[in-house]
Design a protein around this motif. Structure first.
Motif, mmCIF file in Angstrom:
data_model
loop_
_atom_site.group_PDB
_atom_site.id
_atom_site.type_symbol
_atom_site.label_atom_id
_atom_site.label_comp_id
_atom_site.label_asym_id
_atom_site.label_seq_id
_atom_site.Cartn_x
_atom_site.Cartn_y
_atom_site.Cartn_z
ATOM 1 N N PRO A 277 0.799 -1.232 0.000
ATOM 2 C CA PRO A 277 0.000 0.000 0.000
ATOM 3 C C PRO A 277 0.823 1.271 0.000
ATOM 4 N N GLU A 278 1.919 1.280 0.759
ATOM 5 C CA GLU A 278 2.712 2.504 0.834
ATOM 6 C C GLU A 278 3.367 2.830 -0.502
ATOM 7 N N VAL B 57 -18.752 12.032 -1.376
ATOM 8 C CA VAL B 57 -17.488 11.984 -0.655
ATOM 9 C C VAL B 57 -16.438 11.458 -1.619
ATOM 10 N N SER B 58 -15.407 12.257 -1.873
ATOM 11 C CA SER B 58 -14.316 11.866 -2.760
ATOM 12 C C SER B 58 -13.195 11.288 -1.904
ATOM 13 N N ALA B 59 -12.979 9.996 -1.999
ATOM 14 C CA ALA B 59 -12.014 9.322 -1.138
ATOM 15 C C ALA B 59 -10.864 8.753 -1.950
ATOM 16 N N ASP B 60 -9.671 8.810 -1.375
ATOM 17 C CA ASP B 60 -8.510 8.258 -2.060
ATOM 18 C C ASP B 60 -7.456 7.861 -1.030
ATOM 19 N N PHE B 61 -6.550 6.981 -1.458
ATOM 20 C CA PHE B 61 -5.494 6.467 -0.587
ATOM 21 C C PHE B 61 -4.227 7.320 -0.688
ATOM 22 N N SER B 62 -4.183 8.216 -1.680
ATOM 23 C CA SER B 62 -3.005 9.037 -1.936
ATOM 24 C C SER B 62 -3.210 10.450 -1.414
ATOM 25 N N GLU B 63 -2.374 10.857 -0.463
ATOM 26 C CA GLU B 63 -2.459 12.216 0.065
ATOM 27 C C GLU B 63 -2.140 13.243 -1.017
ATOM 28 N N GLY B 64 -1.251 12.877 -1.948
ATOM 29 C CA GLY B 64 -0.926 13.783 -3.034
ATOM 30 C C GLY B 64 -2.121 14.052 -3.930
ATOM 31 N N MET B 65 -2.867 13.007 -4.250
ATOM 32 C CA MET B 65 -4.075 13.172 -5.048
ATOM 33 C C MET B 65 -5.100 14.031 -4.313
ATOM 34 N N LEU B 66 -5.278 13.768 -3.021
ATOM 35 C CA LEU B 66 -6.245 14.534 -2.245
ATOM 36 C C LEU B 66 -5.872 16.013 -2.184
ATOM 37 N N ALA B 67 -4.600 16.303 -2.011
ATOM 38 C CA ALA B 67 -4.148 17.690 -1.960
ATOM 39 C C ALA B 67 -4.420 18.399 -3.280
ATOM 40 N N PHE C 6 -13.289 15.875 0.431
ATOM 41 C CA PHE C 6 -12.252 14.876 0.224
ATOM 42 C C PHE C 6 -11.910 14.208 1.546
ATOM 43 N N GLU C 7 -11.755 12.884 1.506
ATOM 44 C CA GLU C 7 -11.351 12.136 2.694
ATOM 45 C C GLU C 7 -10.364 11.048 2.317
ATOM 46 N N TRP C 8 -9.340 10.871 3.168
ATOM 47 C CA TRP C 8 -8.413 9.770 2.977
ATOM 48 C C TRP C 8 -9.121 8.472 3.355
ATOM 49 N N ALA C 9 -8.956 7.441 2.542
ATOM 50 C CA ALA C 9 -9.597 6.164 2.854
ATOM 51 C C ALA C 9 -8.845 5.021 2.195
ATOM 52 N N ASP C 10 -8.722 3.944 2.936
ATOM 53 C CA ASP C 10 -8.210 2.671 2.433
ATOM 54 C C ASP C 10 -9.432 1.853 2.019
ATOM 55 N N ALA C 11 -9.492 1.460 0.754
ATOM 56 C CA ALA C 11 -10.665 0.749 0.242
ATOM 57 C C ALA C 11 -10.914 -0.570 0.952
ATOM 58 N N VAL D 86 -5.770 -2.083 -5.579
ATOM 59 C CA VAL D 86 -6.005 -2.413 -4.180
ATOM 60 C C VAL D 86 -5.314 -3.727 -3.831
ATOM 61 N N VAL D 87 -4.778 -3.801 -2.628
ATOM 62 C CA VAL D 87 -4.020 -4.986 -2.231
ATOM 63 C C VAL D 87 -4.895 -6.231 -2.122
ATOM 64 N N ASP D 88 -6.185 -6.065 -1.773
ATOM 65 C CA ASP D 88 -7.097 -7.199 -1.617
ATOM 66 C C ASP D 88 -8.446 -6.815 -2.218
ATOM 67 N N MET D 89 -8.644 -7.192 -3.485
ATOM 68 C CA MET D 89 -9.854 -6.817 -4.205
ATOM 69 C C MET D 89 -11.115 -7.330 -3.515
ATOM 70 N N ASP D 90 -11.095 -8.564 -3.044
ATOM 71 C CA ASP D 90 -12.293 -9.145 -2.437
ATOM 72 C C ASP D 90 -12.660 -8.437 -1.132
ATOM 73 N N LYS D 91 -11.653 -8.061 -0.369
ATOM 74 C CA LYS D 91 -11.918 -7.329 0.862
ATOM 75 C C LYS D 91 -12.490 -5.949 0.554
ATOM 76 N N ALA D 92 -11.983 -5.322 -0.501
ATOM 77 C CA ALA D 92 -12.505 -4.024 -0.908
ATOM 78 C C ALA D 92 -13.974 -4.124 -1.326
#
Length: 236
Positions: free
Chosen positions: A10-11, A77-87, A98-103, A125-131
């Protein structure tokens, strides 16, 4: 991250999108020869947002995909895992939320959205089924889930041309248009490794969604999948 087995740490995914955020929308337009706008319109129609509805736009990036939902009167709600994208999104569209979120671990309550959508993000996403399970959890009963993602062309001769384009043309276009062309080999390979339309539909059913359907765009380069969270006493 340059290969698509891509343990998808993820990182590393987040850092990659942080780097491409400033030019991300421009690069997508160039690499898809402008078709991304048509695909976005089709996604909006599939989500069919209505005034007053709550819509969660996952992997929203800079928020460009969220604007049509806002214009339709939805509470998006616009959510993303990337702080750069959110900024970048907050800078461009200050009227959006905008909100940071892990799917795979959404920071939202159960049964809280009328619609959840994700465009070109489930593949990262690291785990599609979990998402998918998380999307099901935060949807209200009877709510709809819309996935827009690169997929498998349905006409074999075209599929061969498309595979060649992914491996040869896309990287060169990325060098011309991207702020970080090194990221795009990963994106190209991840597209090639992604499940086809029927396989993705099976994952949706296994996650608990009902009435799963899909529609091919641009000959299957992209596919729109739509499914519903079962309502009370719903039967497939």
């Amino acid at each position: 991250m340059t290969s698509a087995d891509l343990s998808k740490r993820p990182e590393e995914v987040s850092a990659m999108f942080d780097q491409v955020a400033p030019g991300y929308d421009r690069t997508n337009t160039v690499m898809t020869f402008g078709q991304v706008g048509q695909w976005r319109q089709a996604t909006t129609r599939a989500v069919a947002p209505r005034p007053g509805e709550r819509v969660l736009d996952l992997a929203a990036g800079t928020g460009t995909s969220s604007v049509p939902f806002h214009q339709a009167g939805a509470d998006v709600v616009s959510a993303d895992f990337s702080e750069g994208m959110l900024a970048e999104g907050r800078r461009r569209y200050p009227f959006l939320t905008f909100e940071w979120a892990d799917a795979t671990a959404l920071p939202f309550d159960d049964d809280s959205f009328d619609a959840v959508t994700i465009s070109y993000g489930l593949r990262n996403v690291v785990d599609m089924d979990k998402a998918m399970s998380e999307a099901l959890r935060v949807l209200k009963p009877g709510g709809r889930y819309v996935i827009c993602e690169f997929s498998t062309p349905t006409w074999r001769p075209f599929a061969k041309v498309y595979d060649w384009w992914l491996g040869n043309v896309l990287p060169r276009l990325a060098q011309l248009a991207s702020t970080n062309d090194a990221a795009y080999p990963y994106l190209s390979e991840s597209i090639e490794a992604w499940p086809d339309q029927r396989s993705l539909a099976r994952h949706l059913r296994a996650a608990g969604f009902k009435h799963v359907q899909w529609r091919n765009l641009s000959g299957g380069i992209v596919a729109l999948h739509r499914a519903w969270k079962p309502a009370a006493k719903d039967e497939d």
